[in-house]
Structures are given as C-alpha cells and as structure tokens.
Write an enzyme that holds these catalytic residues in place. Structure first.
Site, PDB file in Angstrom:
ATOM      1  N   ASN B 412       0.818  -1.211   0.000  1.00 24.19           N
ATOM      2  CA  ASN B 412       0.000   0.000   0.000  1.00 24.19           C
ATOM      3  C   ASN B 412       0.857   1.269   0.000  1.00 24.19           C
ATOM      4  O   ASN B 412       1.043   1.893  -1.034  1.00 24.19           O
ATOM      5  CB  ASN B 412      -0.953  -0.036   1.200  1.00 24.19           C
ATOM      6  CG  ASN B 412      -2.073   0.984   1.065  1.00 24.19           C
ATOM      7  OD1 ASN B 412      -1.973   1.917   0.279  1.00 24.19           O
ATOM      8  ND2 ASN B 412      -3.118   0.822   1.824  1.00 24.19           N
ATOM      9  N   ASP B 413       1.401   1.635   1.154  1.00 23.10           N
ATOM     10  CA  ASP B 413       2.123   2.900   1.226  1.00 23.10           C
ATOM     11  C   ASP B 413       3.321   2.952   0.284  1.00 23.10           C
ATOM     12  O   ASP B 413       3.658   4.012  -0.228  1.00 23.10           O
ATOM     13  CB  ASP B 413       2.602   3.138   2.666  1.00 23.10           C
ATOM     14  CG  ASP B 413       1.434   3.439   3.590  1.00 23.10           C
ATOM     15  OD1 ASP B 413       0.419   3.945   3.096  1.00 23.10           O
ATOM     16  OD2 ASP B 413       1.546   3.160   4.793  1.00 23.10           O
ATOM     17  N   VAL B 414       3.965   1.796   0.046  1.00 20.35           N
ATOM     18  CA  VAL B 414       5.170   1.803  -0.781  1.00 20.35           C
ATOM     19  C   VAL B 414       4.864   1.984  -2.264  1.00 20.35           C
ATOM     20  O   VAL B 414       5.775   2.076  -3.077  1.00 20.35           O
ATOM     21  CB  VAL B 414       6.001   0.509  -0.592  1.00 20.35           C
ATOM     22  CG1 VAL B 414       6.486   0.409   0.843  1.00 20.35           C
ATOM     23  CG2 VAL B 414       5.229  -0.718  -0.997  1.00 20.35           C
ATOM     24  N   SER B 453       0.312   3.941   7.174  1.00 18.16           N
ATOM     25  CA  SER B 453       0.544   5.354   7.475  1.00 18.16           C
ATOM     26  C   SER B 453      -0.754   6.070   7.797  1.00 18.16           C
ATOM     27  O   SER B 453      -0.745   7.204   8.235  1.00 18.16           O
ATOM     28  CB  SER B 453       1.215   6.029   6.289  1.00 18.16           C
ATOM     29  OG  SER B 453       0.317   6.050   5.212  1.00 18.16           O
TER      30      SER B 453
END
Lengths: 108, 486
Positions: B412-414, B453
């Site tokens: 997700n965040d990456v 995050s």
C-alpha cells in the site's frame, strides 16, 4: 582496555565493509545469521558459569548459557533453513526435472 | 600455553565469522557462509569447554543441551511468515545472555570464602584483576544494553506475532516517564561506578545499583519499542539486532574476551547498516521512527469520506484474468498483505502460469515491504520463486513504464504516488515503486482501507487502476483457475 577498544573499532570497520555489500535479497538471513553470531556470549556464559564462583554467579551463568545457546543453535539452524530455499531459475529447473524423473518411478 | 591456544581458537572463530558474513554477499555462497560461521562458533565453544578448566562440566553440558534443543525446535517449527517474530525472540535471548554474564561476573567477586589453593591456581590471569571504575562501566553498559535488547525484543516479538497490538501504544506522560526512567538508570550507573573502588569489601552500592539498573533497563526496553507501529518494525528489529551485538561486545570488555568483542562489533555494525537502509527507504530519521506514534489503523470513516467524489474501477476476476493472460510483461509488487494472507505460493503459481503463456514476469521488492528487512524475499524463496526474478527498487523502477500490468499484492504505502509530490503527506519523500507508470495497475486488496501510514492511497483512484477486492490468496486462486480456462 585500550587494546580491546582498538580491536572493537577495527572489527566494526570490517563489519561495515563486509556487510554493506550484502544484497537486499539476503537481508533476513543476514539478520538471523549475525544474530546467531552475537550469541558468542555463549563463550562468556561458559566461562563465568563453569568457573569457580558463588552460587549466584553459577546460576546466573547457567541461565545465560541456556539463553545464549537458544540464540546460537536456533539462529544458525533457521538461517540455514532459509538459505537453502534461495534458488536461481536454473537451479529450480534442475530440481523440478529431478522431481519429474523421480515421480514416475515412485508411482510404478 | 593453554590460554594462548584458547585465544588462537577465538581468533580463528572470529576470522570464520568474518568469512562467513562475506559469503552472504551472494545467495550462491550464502549457505556455506552460514555454515562457516556456525563452525567458528562450535570451535569457540569446544575450546572454552575443554581448555578453560570448567569446574562443573555436567551443568555446562546440560545447559548446552537444554538451550540447543529449544533453539533447534524453534528453528525447525517456525513458519516462514513468522520469521520476524522468531528473529526478534532470538535477539532477546542474546541480549539477556549478555546482561546475565556481566552480572554473574560481578557476583563472582562476592564469594565470601577464599578459593582453595588448587582452584586458585586454575584461575587465568584476568580473574585477579581488581574491580575498578573502568570494569564497572563495562558491566553497567553490558547490563543496560543487554536488558533493553531483551525487553525491547520481546515487545517486538509480541507486536509482530499479534500477541499485543501492532499499533503504536502511547499514553499521556509517556515521554516524561521514558526520560525519568533514563535518568534513574544513569543515577544507578553512577552508584555502581562510584562504589567500584570499595567493591567487593563494601558490596551494597554496586549490587543494589545493578539491581536497580536491571529493573529500569527492562522498563526502558518496553517504553522504547511500544510506541512504534507495525510497519516501522523493520527499523526496530534491525536496531535491536545491532544492540544485541553491542551487548555482546560490552560483555567482551567485561571478561576481557576478544572473541566477544570482535563478534559483537561485527553484529553491531550489521544491525546499524540495516537500520540505516530501512530509515532511508522510508525517508525518515532514526529519531523520528524511535519517537514512535507514526501511523496505525485509521478509522474507516475518514477513508470513506475522503473517497467520496472519486471513482474506483473495480475489476471482476474475469477482467483481471484476461488482462494478465494477454500481457507481455507483468511486474508483481508484494507487500505485507501477501504475508498476512500467506499468499506467496499462489503468487508463484500465477507467475508460473503466466510464464508458460510467454508473459515476462518480474518481482519488484521495496526495501521496507513486510515487517523485517528482506521479509518478502524469504517468503518468495519459500514459495520457490527464483531469486534472480526478484528486483530491488532502483533496479526495476524504470521498467514499470514498459510493463503492461503492475500486480500489487498487499502493498500500500510503498506504491502511493503521493509520496512523490504531495508535501502534506506524511510519507512525502519516501522512495516508492512507480507502479502508476504501468499501463494498468491491478491491485489485490481487501478494501479501500488506508495503509499503515493511515493515509489514503490515491493509486486506487487512478484511471489506469483496477481493484480486485477480496483476500489476496482467494483472489489469486480464482485468477489462476480463470487463466487456466482461457
């Protein structure tokens, strides 16, 4: 003491040099393997627990020994287990060929 | 003579450790390297047992057998997905051992009766060293670092294994408490060092100082790790790894033992390097990570509200299967969600199927994907994915533009493009995988819930993104079945 400090600093530099080049793929085995190496305290545990001393130092040392041995034996074994899984395409093709050869034999 | 022989064996062991670590530079030689290091350890232990005139060999062997069996069972039984917990636990044991050895060394000065002449003759030179301030400093360092490592590692173990919440745990006054505990630890260190010269004749300041320090170090270890959230765990695990090495080195100073100092320094360096790599991969300072409180599960309400007015293109399994089957090039991006769903075998099966159809398949691995450095690589290796198909972020980022499909499995965040330009985003500046540059992005995900995050991922709303909702493993199995029928 100063000698020991020198050894420590030089060893740290060697560590930085050697380990900086470890590829990302192997970071988990690097952690568990270096972790096992930090179990070198096992030697210290043997020295303090096994030598002449009071009851306290003996028992503290013995607990230390068990903890350190878990760290060492478990760390090296699990690292080995992980590393044997890392294969290239060519190696994987080889092993699957072997399996294909052995499978019909097993069936008959 | 015998002492020299021991020291030479320790030197050999240290050399084997360095050679072993050097062989970890390539997966081809890595296994041999690990065995080399294990051989070094065996030599060091055997030399100590045989040459160091151990007075109680039976207890020692018993200790080795007990610890060895526990370690072996843990190492054999562990699932590859549980590797982060296990490494954290082993770290903890190492830290504990170092602290206890240093404490036992102090306890040794407390023998009331004089050793008999026969026994005294066996003591190597180092044992006659009087306890002084320098010795005291090495002991307190060893106890402090060792026990912080121990407590911190087991909190990390609990978080990684899901025994305690993976979210940051913060309470009012926590920073103040941490500060007070640190001050308390410093005061107890002061007591021990000040009382060192009178020790062991006047034992109380040193003994109680160490006892107080031990308690405070344990609390400190908990306080340092508990505010740190799940996805920051790669940093924590690396840092604790480094600490366990430093604890061993400190114990080496206490015992004047070169083997411990060298190995401890090596491991300390290794952990520090990994810590730095992890921090850089998240574009955050170590201090920022350690202060904690970052991320955690955001409320679903916020995500839904923010999502209003944006369209999500949902794909059916059939659509997705056709997209994949007729692509020329597919790049798979695994994340922690793949580990949670235990979907690595299905990922490999899908990749095999696509390759049989002539599709070029590559894997893109973000450095902080998962819960420890290299987590994804180990899982994929377990699923029999060849490591030469795995690419690091810098190697593959330019290739997304030429890929037909970027298949995001539980990351997700990456892969959030906001990291590139949105200065208000908490992940701004974090290097990401450029999946949005692929012709089509196919995301396997349970829901639109934000990642660790806590921020929404605009990737999910891009015109070239297709979402396939559901458990990653089930979705993959359906995809595999569908593609087989094409």
């Amino acid at each position: 003491m100063l000698d020991n400090l020198i050894i420590f600093v030089l060893a740290a530099f060697v560590g930085f040099e050697v380990i900086s080049k470890v590829p990302q793929t192997l970071h988990t085995p690097l952690m568990s393997g270096s972790n096992a190496i930090s179990g070198i305290t096992i030697v210290g545990a043997l020295v303090v627990a096994g030598m002449v001393g009071g009851t306290w130092s003996k028992w503290l040392g013995l607990v230390a020994l068990i903890a350190a041995t878990i760290n060492v034996v478990g760390g090296f074994l699990v690292t080995d287990r992980m590393l044997q899984m890392f294969k290239t395409r060519a190696q994987r093709a080889q092993t699957s060929e072997k399996q294909e050869v052995s499978e019909p034999a097993a069936m008959s | 003579m015998k002492t020299t022989l021991i020291d030479l064996t320790y030197l050999l062991a240290a050399a084997l450790f360095i050679l072993g670590l050097k062989r970890l530079q390539s997966p081809k030689t890595a296994r041999g390297g690990n065995q080399l290091a294990a051989l070094g350890m065996l030599l060091a232990v055997v030399a100590t047992l045989f040459l160091h005139r151990i007075v109680t060999p039976v207890e020692m062997i018993a200790g080795l057998v007990i610890g060895g069996s526990i370690g072996a069972v843990l190492a054999r039984r562990v699932e590859m997905t549980a590797m982060p917990e296990l490494v954290a636990a082993f770290n903890g044991f190492g830290g504990l051992a170092s602290a206890l050895v240093a404490t036992a060394e102090v306890a040794r000065y407390l023998i009331p009766e004089k050793p008999t002449a026969a026994i005294a003759a066996l003591l190597p030179a180092v044992e006659q060293v009087p306890f002084d301030a320098v010795q005291a400093i090495t002991v307190v360092l060893s106890v402090l670092i060792g026990l912080v490592t121990f407590a911190g590692s087991f909190v990390a173990f609990g978080k990684l294994g899901g025994y305690i919440t993976g979210n940051p745990v913060l309470f009012p006054g926590m920073r103040l408490l941490t500060l007070l505990v640190t001050l308390g630890a410093l005061v107890s260190i002061g007591f021990v060092v000040a009382g060192a010269d009178a020790f062991p004749a006047v034992a109380d300041p040193v003994v109680w100082g160490i006892v107080a320090l031990s308690g405070l170090a344990l609390v400190l270890g908990v306080l340092l790790v508990i505010p740190i959230g799940g996805a920051d765990m790669p940093v924590v695990v690396s840092l604790l790894n480094s600490y366990s090495g430093l604890a061993a080195a400190a114990t080496g100073f206490v015992l004047d033992n070169t083997a411990l100092i060298v190995s401890g320094a090596l491991v300390g360096a290794s952990g520090l390097i990994l810590t730095r790599i992890m921090c850089e991969a998240m574009n955050r300072s170590l201090l920022n990570v350690l202060l904690g409180g970052f991320g955690g599960e955001a409320g679903d309400g916020a995500a839904v509200a923010a999502a209003e007015g944006k369209t999500v293109h949902e794909a059916t399994v059939e659509d997705a299967a056709i997209l994949l089957a007729y692509a020329n090039k597919v790049i798979i991006v695994p994340g922690y969600g793949m580990a949670v769903a235990q979907a690595q075998h299905q990922v490999r099966e899908l990749a095999d199927l696509l390759q049989e159809r002539g599709v070029e398949v590559k894997y893109a691995i973000h450095p902080v994907a998962g819960r420890m450095p290299g987590h994804m690589n180990v899982l994929l290796a377990e699923a029999n994915v060849p490591y030469d198909q795995l690419y690091e972020m810098d190697e593959i980022n330019d290739e997304f533009a030429t890929a037909d499909i970027a298949l995001v499995v539980g990351a997700n965040d990456v892969v959030n493009p906001a990291a590139r330009y949105d200065k208000n985003s908490p992940i701004y500046g974090m290097p990401i995988l450029n999946v949005d540059q692929a012709r089509t992005v196919l995301v396997l995900k349970r829901s639109l819930r934000p990642g660790y995050s806590g921020i929404e991922n605009e990737l999910f709303y891009l015109p070239n993104t297709r979402m396939l909702f559901g458990d990653a493993r089930e979705s993959l199995m359906k995809l595999i079945g569908e593609i087989k029928n094409l």
